[in-house]
Design a protein around this motif. Structure first.
Motif, mmCIF file in Angstrom:
data_model
loop_
_atom_site.group_PDB
_atom_site.id
_atom_site.type_symbol
_atom_site.label_atom_id
_atom_site.label_comp_id
_atom_site.label_asym_id
_atom_site.label_seq_id
_atom_site.Cartn_x
_atom_site.Cartn_y
_atom_site.Cartn_z
ATOM 1 N N LEU A 259 43.870 -13.882 26.871
ATOM 2 C CA LEU A 259 43.859 -15.158 26.148
ATOM 3 C C LEU A 259 45.203 -15.402 25.471
ATOM 4 O O LEU A 259 45.927 -14.467 25.135
ATOM 5 C CB LEU A 259 42.733 -15.160 25.111
ATOM 6 N N ASP A 260 45.493 -16.671 25.266
ATOM 7 C CA ASP A 260 46.753 -17.084 24.649
ATOM 8 C C ASP A 260 46.567 -17.168 23.132
ATOM 9 O O ASP A 260 45.795 -17.999 22.642
ATOM 10 C CB ASP A 260 47.147 -18.460 25.207
ATOM 11 N N GLN A 262 48.294 -18.475 20.985
ATOM 12 C CA GLN A 262 48.776 -19.740 20.436
ATOM 13 C C GLN A 262 47.786 -20.885 20.637
ATOM 14 O O GLN A 262 47.994 -21.982 20.114
ATOM 15 C CB GLN A 262 50.118 -20.106 21.079
ATOM 16 N N ARG A 263 46.739 -20.668 21.395
ATOM 17 C CA ARG A 263 45.750 -21.716 21.661
ATOM 18 C C ARG A 263 44.439 -21.426 20.926
ATOM 19 O O ARG A 263 44.048 -20.280 20.767
ATOM 20 C CB ARG A 263 45.473 -21.823 23.170
ATOM 21 N N GLN A 299 41.747 -23.127 24.743
ATOM 22 C CA GLN A 299 41.342 -22.389 25.937
ATOM 23 C C GLN A 299 39.838 -22.156 25.858
ATOM 24 O O GLN A 299 39.250 -22.182 24.770
ATOM 25 C CB GLN A 299 42.100 -21.064 26.031
ATOM 26 N N HIS A 331 43.714 -22.206 31.673
ATOM 27 C CA HIS A 331 43.202 -21.938 30.324
ATOM 28 C C HIS A 331 41.679 -21.787 30.286
ATOM 29 O O HIS A 331 41.059 -21.995 29.239
ATOM 30 C CB HIS A 331 43.630 -23.041 29.340
ATOM 31 N N HIS A 333 38.582 -19.062 31.174
ATOM 32 C CA HIS A 333 38.369 -17.640 31.418
ATOM 33 C C HIS A 333 36.876 -17.335 31.475
ATOM 34 O O HIS A 333 36.047 -18.111 30.999
ATOM 35 C CB HIS A 333 39.029 -16.810 30.310
#
Length: 476
Positions: A259-260, A262-263, A299, A331, A333
């Motif tokens: 996972l990002d 920043q999101r 995301q 984005h 998952h």
């Protein structure tokens, strides 16, 4: 002198969590009893290796023999007795959930079953109005008590038999054997919606322990339990949530799923796949994220339901569609539940760190009124129930579908809405609005979530396992 023994039936993955991964087992053993855990025959060695300790004995539950007896000994009579127990609780409490299952049976049953349905409906109506008829039904089923567990009772001579349902599943045969031998019986309510979705016991059970005053009322008014025989012990399986014992750090969890950081994280837990597809909910969320149509870059992490793994089912096909969608959109998952194995399925204690971390680190948690609305409220995260209808439902001949917009009055769903513990979205635009509301106001409805948790689970200090075990010890 031999310690007194307790039989515990753990015929479901959540029951393994309830009894073995909480303070229930240690408190029982400290109280001076031996515990004989009966579980899936294929998992006896695995469970013994993982949880084995002095005072714990693991035996097979003989589910194959129980199923064989059900299928070969007056099968039709036993089948309809089971259905009448399920549908025939008192109308003194909300019957909307049962009514949905009754409609499903009317639609999906065999040709012979459809001919019987007028009589089944008439019998259900009588049962819902008559406590005498309900008692007679519970007592009548005792004639179906197979000789499956006699040697275990002779070998261990338990002082108490505890099951994870009051005989709603094949545990009914174990409980009936205990009744026939004059042994005290008890049951624990494992699931949030169990007292409102299932009613009459599959055997005459002496005592029951539940989550809350709300569940106690459902049991007393809906299933004729005597108030003094109903204990409020909370839900031991959630003690770990209150203690944060399973929760990974945000960094660890995000790294686990790529996972990002920043999101913002939207987490969707699939549910209710029996009556309606989850796919429209999932696709709407996936496109909001992939097209950056939310207040912040986000995301989506999708959790499949255990039913998504039933081989050859519509639900398995839906899971394949979800996997394909995840592969196509950015984005988005996927997380899949971890199976315990055997017949205990994908409701597994192996999964508790995953579940707890998913809820704890979600900026907004979304589902369809599942039990995870309670679990997420414990983690104090914003909740949206997404109920986007699919025209025609499953669109499969012979398969019953129920619009998600029609289930708002089911008992647990109604309580979630009345508590104001989260928002409900019926179309993609409402989903976008609800998600943006919580992304921009993450503390909204916090007090309502807290009150909701207190009403639904009672004990919020991690003491439910100890309290429940002490109650069971008092029955020995």
């Amino acid at each position: 002198m031999t310690n007194k023994r307790i039989f515990i039936s753990a015929d479901h993955g959540l029951a393994v969590v309830y009894f073995l991964q909480t303070d229930v087992l240690p408190t029982l053993l400290k109280g001076g009893v031996e515990v004989v855990l009966l579980t899936d025959d294929g998992l006896v060695e695995q469970i013994q290796r993982r949880f084995g300790q002095p005072g714990l004995i693991v035996e097979g539950l003989r589910l194959k023999q129980a199923r064989h007896y059900f299928e070969t000994h007056d099968h039709s009579t036993q089948y309809w007795l089971h259905f009448l127990r399920w549908m025939g609780g008192s109308r003194r409490i909300n019957t909307n959930a049962m009514d949905g299952h009754l409609r499903q049976m009317q639609h999906e049953t065999s040709r012979r079953g459809k001919l019987l349905m007028p009589f089944i409906r008439a019998a259900t109506a009588v049962l819902r109005r008559s406590a005498v008829a309900r008692r007679a039904l519970v007592n009548f089923q005792m004639r179906y008590t197979p000789q499956i567990y006699g040697d275990l009772f002779e070998k261990y001579r338990p002082a108490l038999v505890v099951a994870s349902t009051p005989g709603w599943r094949f545990d009914r045969y174990l409980l009936r054997e205990a009744v026939r031998q004059g042994i005290c019986t008890a049951t624990a309510i494992i699931g949030w919606d169990n007292p409102s979705s299932y009613r009459l016991p599959g055997a005459p059970v002496d005592y029951i322990t539940c989550w809350s005053e709300i569940q106690k009322e459902e049991l007393v008014l809906g299933s004729d339990w005597q108030p003094e025989r109903v204990n409020i012990g909370g839900i031991p399986a959630y003690d770990g949530y209150f203690r944060k014992q399973w929760q990974m750090s945000r960094e660890e969890y995000f790294a686990l799923h790529g996972l990002d950081p920043q999101r913002k994280l939207l987490a969707y837990a699939s549910s209710f796949v029996t009556f309606a597809p989850n796919y429209p909910n999932i696709e709407a969320l996936a496109r909001l994220v992939a097209e950056d149509r939310l207040a912040y870059p986000a995301q989506l992490l999708i959790r499949l339901h255990p039913n998504h793994f039933i081989p050859g089912s519509l639900y398995e096909k839906e899971a394949q569609r979800v996997r394909q969608l995840v592969g196509e959109l950015p984005h988005v998952h996927l997380v899949e539940p971890v199976p315990l194995g055997g017949e205990l399925g994908y409701y597994s204690g192996e999964d508790m760190p995953e579940k707890s971390s998913m809820m704890a680190h979600a900026d907004v948690f979304l589902t369809v009124y599942s039990t995870m609305v309670v679990e997420t409220a414990i983690h104090d995260r914003p909740i949206v129930s997404v109920c986007i209808d699919t025209p025609g439902g499953w669109n499969t001949p012979g398969k019953f579908s129920l619009a998600l917009s029609e289930i708002a009055e089911w008992p647990t769903h109604l309580r979630f809405r009345q508590a104001g513990a989260g928002r409900v979205a019926l179309n993609p635009e409402q989903v976008r609005e609800a998600v943006n509301f919580y992304l921009t106001q993450p503390d909204a409805d916090r007090e309502a979530r807290r009150r909701f948790v207190e009403r639904e689970v009672t004990f919020t200090d991690g003491s439910a396992g100890r309290r429940t075990a002490e109650y069971l010890l008092s029955l020995v």
